[in-house]
Design an enzyme around this catalytic site. Sequence first.
Site, mmCIF file in Angstrom:
data_model
loop_
_atom_site.group_PDB
_atom_site.id
_atom_site.type_symbol
_atom_site.label_atom_id
_atom_site.label_comp_id
_atom_site.label_asym_id
_atom_site.label_seq_id
_atom_site.Cartn_x
_atom_site.Cartn_y
_atom_site.Cartn_z
ATOM 1 N N TYR A 51 22.541 -7.472 7.713
ATOM 2 C CA TYR A 51 21.488 -7.258 6.720
ATOM 3 C C TYR A 51 20.949 -5.827 6.780
ATOM 4 O O TYR A 51 20.642 -5.297 7.840
ATOM 5 C CB TYR A 51 20.334 -8.233 6.951
ATOM 6 N N HIS A 81 10.797 2.565 -2.938
ATOM 7 C CA HIS A 81 9.566 1.922 -2.468
ATOM 8 C C HIS A 81 8.414 2.906 -2.258
ATOM 9 O O HIS A 81 7.327 2.507 -1.849
ATOM 10 C CB HIS A 81 9.842 1.148 -1.180
ATOM 11 N N ASN A 193 10.309 -1.237 7.763
ATOM 12 C CA ASN A 193 10.117 -2.603 8.242
ATOM 13 C C ASN A 193 9.206 -2.642 9.461
ATOM 14 O O ASN A 193 9.673 -2.585 10.594
ATOM 15 C CB ASN A 193 11.479 -3.200 8.622
ATOM 16 N N ARG A 293 -35.760 -10.437 18.866
ATOM 17 C CA ARG A 293 -35.598 -11.210 20.105
ATOM 18 C C ARG A 293 -34.302 -12.003 20.174
ATOM 19 O O ARG A 293 -34.025 -12.632 21.187
ATOM 20 C CB ARG A 293 -36.788 -12.156 20.311
#
Length: 516
Positions: A51, A81, A193, A293
């Site tokens: 891949y 991208h 990635n 407080r």
Amino acid sequence: MILVGQSPLTLEDFSEILFNNQPVALNEAAVAKVKTNFEFLKKFSSNKLIYGINTGFGPMAQYKVTEDNILQLQYNLIRSHSSGSGKLMSADLSKALMVARLNSFMQAYSGVHTEVIELLKELINNNISPCIYEHGGVGASGDLVQLAHLGLVLIGEGEVIFENVVHPTTDIFNRFNIKPLSIHIREGLAILNGTSAMTGIGMLNIIQAQKLLNWSLMFSAMINEIVEAFDDHYSQELNAVKLHKGQNKIASLMRDILKDSHMIRDRSEHLYNPDNLDQEVFEDKVQEYYSLRCVTQVLGPIYDTIIQAEEVVVNEINSVNDNPVIDHENHNIFHGGNFHGDYVSLEMDKLKIAITKLSMLSERQLNYLLNNKLNQKLPPFVNLGVLGFNFGMQGMQFTATSTVAENQTLSFPMYVHSIPNNNDNQDIVSMGCNAALMTKRVVDNSFEVLAIQLMTILQAIDYLECQDRLSSTSRSLYDKARAIFPKFVQDQPKYKDLKNVKEFLESSEHIKAFAK
């Protein structure tokens, strides 16, 4: 100098690189592992379908890429991208992203050539920051869009920020004689990635959140001095019976700040006197408002949240967040989802909510000081001039209130905003970079609110003329802050003072709540 690759990066290492411009160096043994990992991938990938090397990406993975196109494939991924939008990230955020990506590559599980790590080191050490846009990443197959803009610069394209000016990458590379990256096998996919954008921003957020908690603790102690509160609400005895680490840590630090104060009162000396029983209405408040407080109960869980966020995000920055994972030691390549950003996304949402609550505490304490009907010892809006003619801190309260309201709206979590995309390949996503960026906005906003709170505290101290009765820690801060923001009586624009005080708070720390 910070050595990358020898041991895990710490939050302190990260702070030194970002805020003190400590240069990074690459551990030689780790560099050798990166080289070995690359050589393994080069050999292993021959004659195999893997891949992102000889296939398309995401839902396009079913398409084989021919041998003569596999290097161009990586360039296509980076360029296609680089599609970010919105505001440019600041140079420090871009630098944080690069440090995170470099540290991931130094784990030697990404199959990248050593050119990548050497180039990242050079950009970091020369403060050359890629132009990266805020909008684009969904935080699932990594911070794809943000990291694509990093990749674009690494191959010599796009733009960079250098000395606060945007330049074409080629101009700065030529000036520094930097050679752009050449793709060898899968450098494009390896760069994209990963969770390095959300993680780098997340590390910066945690550093600044620690400062905010330090200051909130300090200001809470000083307000208790101003109103001459009783000491039992931060006592060891009261807090020890609540079994939370953060609450007891905050109580301990408050005791340390106020140990030599001449303004804090002992309840037994004032309210446990039998003579008080003859009064129908007590002049002394028996108990203060919650914002005074219940400091240990409010800031305690914020302390615990920051500690948890640090653990998770430091783990992430020292992790391998690539896919597939190139494992030369086991002689295999493993496909999965280590690029998924859920860990960081969830911690950023939790941190964002915690810091919003911190800003809400600040706003309530500020309101207490400004409202004379509540504190019954200061003029309205801590006005040191003529009432009705001058306005004191009145105008600044609007800014604080408005900013806290924005924080409250921003605090809705991103973690549950998963929207399927990428042809439903990415059918559940983290939105981690969005979460980290929104958290940064909440953090930045909170410094504004606390700056206004500090300015008001200083005015209150001057009205009461109690400087010499403050604890030594409070007096030290008073002197440092007054050098930046002098006492005022007449009305003058305050926006520049606010900016100066905010920058003081962002750049320094007074109480080390997180000292190791």
